[in-house]
Structure formats: C-alpha cells, structure tokens
Design a protein around this motif. Sequence first.
Motif, mmCIF file in Angstrom:
data_model
loop_
_atom_site.group_PDB
_atom_site.id
_atom_site.type_symbol
_atom_site.label_atom_id
_atom_site.label_comp_id
_atom_site.label_asym_id
_atom_site.label_seq_id
_atom_site.Cartn_x
_atom_site.Cartn_y
_atom_site.Cartn_z
ATOM 1 N N LEU A 41 31.988 65.620 39.653
ATOM 2 C CA LEU A 41 31.481 64.629 38.707
ATOM 3 C C LEU A 41 31.935 63.223 39.075
ATOM 4 O O LEU A 41 31.159 62.270 38.982
ATOM 5 N N LEU A 42 33.181 63.087 39.489
ATOM 6 C CA LEU A 42 33.700 61.787 39.900
ATOM 7 C C LEU A 42 32.924 61.239 41.088
ATOM 8 O O LEU A 42 32.450 60.099 41.071
ATOM 9 N N LEU A 43 32.760 62.056 42.114
ATOM 10 C CA LEU A 43 32.112 61.581 43.338
ATOM 11 C C LEU A 43 30.601 61.444 43.185
ATOM 12 O O LEU A 43 30.010 60.476 43.667
ATOM 13 N N VAL A 102 41.777 76.630 37.010
ATOM 14 C CA VAL A 102 42.051 75.490 37.886
ATOM 15 C C VAL A 102 40.975 75.356 38.958
ATOM 16 O O VAL A 102 40.537 74.248 39.276
ATOM 17 N N SER A 103 40.532 76.488 39.507
ATOM 18 C CA SER A 103 39.520 76.428 40.562
ATOM 19 C C SER A 103 38.150 76.018 40.044
ATOM 20 O O SER A 103 37.277 75.658 40.830
ATOM 21 N N LEU A 104 37.947 76.035 38.753
ATOM 22 C CA LEU A 104 36.709 75.522 38.170
ATOM 23 C C LEU A 104 36.853 74.071 37.700
ATOM 24 O O LEU A 104 35.979 73.241 37.943
ATOM 25 N N VAL A 105 37.966 73.755 37.042
ATOM 26 C CA VAL A 105 38.139 72.435 36.433
ATOM 27 C C VAL A 105 38.265 71.334 37.481
ATOM 28 O O VAL A 105 37.560 70.318 37.415
ATOM 29 N N PHE A 106 39.145 71.486 38.448
ATOM 30 C CA PHE A 106 39.378 70.414 39.403
ATOM 31 C C PHE A 106 38.185 70.153 40.331
ATOM 32 O O PHE A 106 37.808 69.000 40.523
#
Length: 146
Positions: free
Chosen positions: A129-131, A119-123
């Motif tokens: 990537l989004l920003l 979770v600490s890598l994916v999110f």
Amino acid sequence: MRAIFSGVLLIFSICFTIYGFKYQYLTHTGQMGAGFFPRWIGFLLILCTAISFWKDIRLVLKDKSIDIAFTKTMVSLVGITALFIILFPIIGALLTMILYVFFVLLLLNSKKLVTNIIVSLVFPLGTYLLLETWLHAGIPKGFLGF
C-alpha cells in the motif's frame, strides 16, 4: 559461517556506497539529490557491518568449532532469498513478499504459526500500500495482476 556472512554483507555495503556516488549529492539548487540517502545509508552500513565482521572474526579466532544449526539456517535463508528474487517479477510483489516473510519467519520462529501468518500478511500489505498507493512506485504486478 557467521564471519563469512558478515564479510559478504560488508562487501555488499561497500558496493552499495560506491554505487551511491553515481548520483548527485545535492541538486543545483542546494537540495538533497538522489545520492544523498544512498551515501549516508551506505556509510552507516559499512560502519555497522565492519563492526559485526570484526566481532565475528574475533569469535572465530577464539572458538574453532562450527555451528551446524546456524550454517543450515543461513543456507536456507540464502535459498529463500534467491527464490524471492527470482519470483518477484514473475508472480508479483505482493504475493512474493507475503511468501518470503512467511517462510523466513517459519524458519526462524516455527513455534508461533499464528503470529507468523499475521506478520507475513500485515507487513507486506502495508509495504504494498505504501509503495503502490501512496508513492506510486509501480512495483511488479506479476501474472495475477496484483
């Protein structure tokens, strides 16, 4: 301690909403302006935190005991968040977000280390990537360059 935290969140919500009024609600063409979302999010934050604060105050008035474990957790979360704010421009957004999410999850859910790492890598990677890629928001790179 929980009531204090809820009270601080309520104060933050009120300040956030007041700050949202500095921007136009609608543009001169009638489209949503820069103040549209901050105002609505602020009003919803005020509503939710006021309800939470009211419930926490009622619990404090009923039960006079102090939950030491909760207090330690809250103080730790405040410390981790303060480090996040300090390190964000120094070591960059991506690495800081990964470390922040990992340590918060480690504090709150220490028994599931593999899940915490995933979770600490994916999110944070998704957020980065989004920003950075999709929205071109220009988040801090830090001394490592990412």
